[in-house]
Structure formats: structure tokens, C-alpha cells
Design an enzyme around this catalytic site. Structure first.
Site, PDB file in Angstrom:
ATOM      1  N   GLN A   1       0.825  -1.212   0.000  1.00  0.00           N
ATOM      2  CA  GLN A   1       0.000   0.000   0.000  1.00  0.00           C
ATOM      3  C   GLN A   1       0.857   1.258   0.000  1.00  0.00           C
ATOM      4  O   GLN A   1       2.050   1.209   0.291  1.00  0.00           O
ATOM      5  CB  GLN A   1      -0.932  -0.013   1.221  1.00  0.00           C
ATOM      6  CG  GLN A   1      -0.244  -0.317   2.535  1.00  0.00           C
ATOM      7  CD  GLN A   1      -1.076  -1.155   3.501  1.00  0.00           C
ATOM      8  OE1 GLN A   1      -2.288  -1.254   3.354  1.00  0.00           O
ATOM      9  NE2 GLN A   1      -0.442  -1.757   4.493  1.00  0.00           N
TER      10      GLN A   1
ATOM     11  N   ASP B   1      -8.450  -5.892  13.248  1.00  0.00           N
ATOM     12  CA  ASP B   1      -8.264  -4.429  13.193  1.00  0.00           C
ATOM     13  C   ASP B   1      -7.660  -4.109  11.827  1.00  0.00           C
ATOM     14  O   ASP B   1      -6.493  -3.759  11.712  1.00  0.00           O
ATOM     15  CB  ASP B   1      -7.309  -4.035  14.333  1.00  0.00           C
ATOM     16  CG  ASP B   1      -7.047  -2.538  14.388  1.00  0.00           C
ATOM     17  OD1 ASP B   1      -7.651  -1.795  13.611  1.00  0.00           O
ATOM     18  OD2 ASP B   1      -6.204  -2.126  15.209  1.00  0.00           O
TER      19      ASP B   1
ATOM     20  N   ASP C   1       0.414 -12.512   6.120  1.00  0.00           N
ATOM     21  CA  ASP C   1      -0.995 -12.350   5.785  1.00  0.00           C
ATOM     22  C   ASP C   1      -1.867 -13.049   6.842  1.00  0.00           C
ATOM     23  O   ASP C   1      -1.737 -14.261   7.037  1.00  0.00           O
ATOM     24  CB  ASP C   1      -1.218 -12.978   4.399  1.00  0.00           C
ATOM     25  CG  ASP C   1      -2.605 -12.730   3.873  1.00  0.00           C
ATOM     26  OD1 ASP C   1      -3.501 -12.353   4.667  1.00  0.00           O
ATOM     27  OD2 ASP C   1      -2.799 -12.909   2.661  1.00  0.00           O
TER      28      ASP C   1
HETATM   29  N1  SAM Z   1      -8.147   1.272  12.535  1.00  0.00           N
HETATM   30  C1  SAM Z   1      -7.984   1.148  11.160  1.00  0.00           C
HETATM   31  C2  SAM Z   1      -9.226   1.270  10.337  1.00  0.00           C
HETATM   32  O1  SAM Z   1     -10.313   0.841  10.729  1.00  0.00           O
HETATM   33  O2  SAM Z   1      -9.096   1.835   9.247  1.00  0.00           O
HETATM   34  C3  SAM Z   1      -7.150  -0.028  10.812  1.00  0.00           C
HETATM   35  C4  SAM Z   1      -5.752   0.279  11.201  1.00  0.00           C
HETATM   36  S1  SAM Z   1      -4.490  -0.869  10.964  1.00  0.00           S
HETATM   37  C5  SAM Z   1      -3.220   0.206  10.440  1.00  0.00           C
HETATM   38  C6  SAM Z   1      -4.920  -1.777   9.518  1.00  0.00           C
HETATM   39  C7  SAM Z   1      -3.825  -2.764   9.139  1.00  0.00           C
HETATM   40  O3  SAM Z   1      -4.394  -3.904   8.493  1.00  0.00           O
HETATM   41  C8  SAM Z   1      -2.773  -2.220   8.162  1.00  0.00           C
HETATM   42  O4  SAM Z   1      -1.572  -2.015   8.842  1.00  0.00           O
HETATM   43  C9  SAM Z   1      -2.659  -3.303   7.088  1.00  0.00           C
HETATM   44  O5  SAM Z   1      -1.331  -3.559   6.691  1.00  0.00           O
HETATM   45  C10 SAM Z   1      -3.312  -4.492   7.786  1.00  0.00           C
HETATM   46  N2  SAM Z   1      -3.808  -5.542   6.876  1.00  0.00           N
HETATM   47  C11 SAM Z   1      -4.534  -5.406   5.744  1.00  0.00           C
HETATM   48  N3  SAM Z   1      -4.766  -6.610   5.201  1.00  0.00           N
HETATM   49  C12 SAM Z   1      -4.177  -7.526   6.008  1.00  0.00           C
HETATM   50  C13 SAM Z   1      -4.050  -8.953   5.969  1.00  0.00           C
HETATM   51  N4  SAM Z   1      -4.599  -9.674   4.995  1.00  0.00           N
HETATM   52  N5  SAM Z   1      -3.387  -9.557   6.982  1.00  0.00           N
HETATM   53  C14 SAM Z   1      -2.826  -8.843   7.998  1.00  0.00           C
HETATM   54  N6  SAM Z   1      -2.898  -7.499   8.062  1.00  0.00           N
HETATM   55  C15 SAM Z   1      -3.562  -6.858   7.085  1.00  0.00           C
END
Ligand code: SAM
Length: 276
Positions: free
Chosen positions: A31, A155, A137
Site C-alpha cells: 500500500q 483491526d 498475511d
Molecule cells: N483502525 C484502522 C481502520 O479501521 O481503518 C485499521 C488500522 S491498521 C493500520 C490496519 C492494518 O491492516 C494495516 O496495517 C494493514 O497492513 C493491515 N492488513 C490489511 N490486510 C491484512 C491482511 N490480509 N493480513 C494482515 N494485516 C492486514
């Protein structure tokens, strides 16, 4: 300086924040990541042009996604967070004395590094000895895990890109298997105003798997529509049968009264959930 960051929250709605400084910008393998310093909310973590968290309004979200399931469970010890690389959920979870281990699985190592560096009030506990950080992942990580966690918290970013597979039946079934017999899942469930279908889909899918399922709400000023949903799926404990008498640590939003009230849904959300 008159620079504004604008998030397109829908095709017809934008949120703009006046920017003091652009502190960091990079393209990770997953991203586009930016840290900007805003006048209103302090430093903000932005992924693919969507605000993830800001220094001054993060507590609304992080307290609600963590303390509601952790106070529903009488003895939460092993916690898994999928996503949450900013570290805000970790910080709140560690306030519970019962917690022995928090495993944080975020696909993007850069989010974790950047948060520790630029957002120390949020990423402050990512190096705590009780915390294990795994950069992979979450969809793959959860597969095959059996009856191990007391609580799983999703989250994640919105259901686009790498997060799509965190919002379907197969993934929620895998969380069910990975939880102990009295475990609890909590999932960030988007805006009931802007992403109505997503909120309803998450709730109904989880309700088909978990015997005790509730939607609850909180406020997050920088998220679409300001009102935010979370879905709690529990194998055994019912938050409506749980009373929180004493929090035992400092919070800014969550209170025993909010624990009770967050499950009382406005009529438009009740109607959304009851529709076919
Ligand atoms: N509070 C936030 C919101 O509702 O928008 C979310 C914050 S947190 C930074 C979201 C995280 O999800 C990101 O750091 C992203 O890299 C992670 N993420 C997205 N897809 C994912 C996956 N398949 N497995 C693990 N993490 C993932």
C-alpha cells in the site's frame, strides 16, 4: 502554508484536514503509506489515501475494539490481533492484567516500523515482552489454528486490497476454530452510514457462525460518517449478561456505562440488520 489532505470517503463525501507537515511517504509492497502532521488531530497514519488513525482521535477506536471483548471475557490471556500494525490495540490490551501474550499479525512490516518511529504514543507497546509481532498475511496465518486464543481482534483496513479476504465466511470460520471454546471474536465493521452493506454483511456472516453475536457502535471522528461499528461474535459469554464495575486503568472514552450502552442500537441500524 495552505496544504490540505483530502480523503474521498465516498463518491459524494470528502474529509479534509489542514496539514502542517508531510513527515513520511513511501510505497510499500502492499500500500501507499503516509504520515502527515495535521493541525486538528496531530500526526495521522494514512494508507492508500485513507486515514487509519490519528494521534488525537485514535483512542475512540482502539478502546472500543479492545475493551468491549476483553471485559466480556472473564479471564482473557491469549490475544490475537489481525492487522492493527499501528499498535493502538496492543497498547489497550496490555492494560488488562490477565493478558499473558498478544500476537499481532500485520501483512505490512512498514506500518509497524513507521508507527513506532512517528507515532510513539500509539506504537509505544509494540516492543513489550508480552507482544509477538508477525509480519504475514492474517488470512493464511489463521488457517489450521485450533482452540488456542481467548480473543481475536480484526483491526484491518477496509475490505479492499490485501484485506478483502478478512471479511468472508471462510475467514470467520477459521477464527471460530482458532478460538478456545469460550473465545470471542471482534471485527471492525465499517460505517453504518456510508458502508451499510458491508456492515450488514459482516454482522450476518458472523451471526451464522457464532452463537452469541452483537453489533456495537462507537464514535471515530475521522472515519467515514463518524459513527463506527464493531461486530462481536462469542462462543459462550454474552456481553449483555456482563457488568463492568471497575475498569482499573485509565481510559479516555470507554467507561462501564459505555460498555452497556454501546450495544443499544439506533433504529436505523436495527432496521438495517433485520432486513433480508
Ligand atoms: N483502525 C484502522 C481502520 O479501521 O481503518 C485499521 C488500522 S491498521 C493500520 C490496519 C492494518 O491492516 C494495516 O496495517 C494493514 O497492513 C493491515 N492488513 C490489511 N490486510 C491484512 C491482511 N490480509 N493480513 C494482515 N494485516 C492486514
Amino acid at each position: 502554508m495552505n496544504i490540505w489532505f483530502t480523503e474521498n470517503q465516498s463518491d459524494s463525501l470528502r474529509l479534509s484536514l489542514k496539514v502542517k507537515n508531510i513527515l513520511y511517504s513511501s510505497k510499500t509492497p502492499y500500500q501507499n503509506l503516509m504520515i502527515v502532521e495535521t493541525e486538528q488531530y496531530g500526526k495521522a497514519l494514512i494508507l492508500d489515501n485513507i486515514i487509519q488513525t490519528t494521534e488525537y482521535d485514535e483512542f475512540f477506536y482502539h478502546e472500543m475494539i479492545t475493551h468491549v471483548p476483553l471485559f466480556t471475557h472473564p479471564d482473557p490471556k491469549k490475544i490475537l490481533i489481525i492487522g492493527g500494525g499501528d499498535g493502538g490495540a496492543v497498547r489497550e490490551i496490555l492494560k488488562h492484567d490477565t493478558v499473558e501474550k498478544v500476537t499481532l499479525v500485520d501483512i505490512d512490516e512498514e506500518v509497524i516500523k513507521t508507527s513506532k518511529l512517528f507515532l510513539p504514543t500509539i506504537g509505544c507497546c509494540l516492543n513489550d515482552p508480552k507482544v509477538e509481532v508477525i509480519c504475514t498475511d492474517g488470512i493464511e496465518f489463521i488457517k489450521g489454528k485450533k482452540k488456542y486464543y481467548d480473543i481475536i481482534i480484526v483491526d484491518s483496513t477496509d475490505p479492499v486490497g490485501p484485506a478483502i479476504g478478512l471479511f468472508n465466511k471462510e475467514f470467520y470460520n477459521n477464527t471460530y476454530d482458532a478460538l478456545k471454546d469460550d473465545g470471542i471474536l471482534t471485527v471492525q465493521s465499517e460505517s453504518p452510514i456510508i458502508n451499510t452493506n458491508v456492515t450488514v454483511d459482516i454482522y450476518k456472516t458472523i451471526k451464522n457462525i457464532y452463537p452469541v453475536t452483537y453489533l456495537y457502535t462507537g464514535i471515530v471522528p475521522t472515519y467515514q460518517g463518524g459513527l463506527w461499528c464493531f461486530t462481536l461474535g462469542s462462543k459462550h459469554y454474552d456481553p449483555l449478561q456482563t457488568t463492568v464495575n471497575n475498569i482499573g486503568f485509565i481510559t479516555k472514552y470507554f467507561t462501564p456505562e459505555i460498555f452497556k450502552a454501546c450495544f443499544s442500537l439506533p433504529s436505523f441500524i436495527k432496521n438495517m440488520l433485520e432486513g433480508d
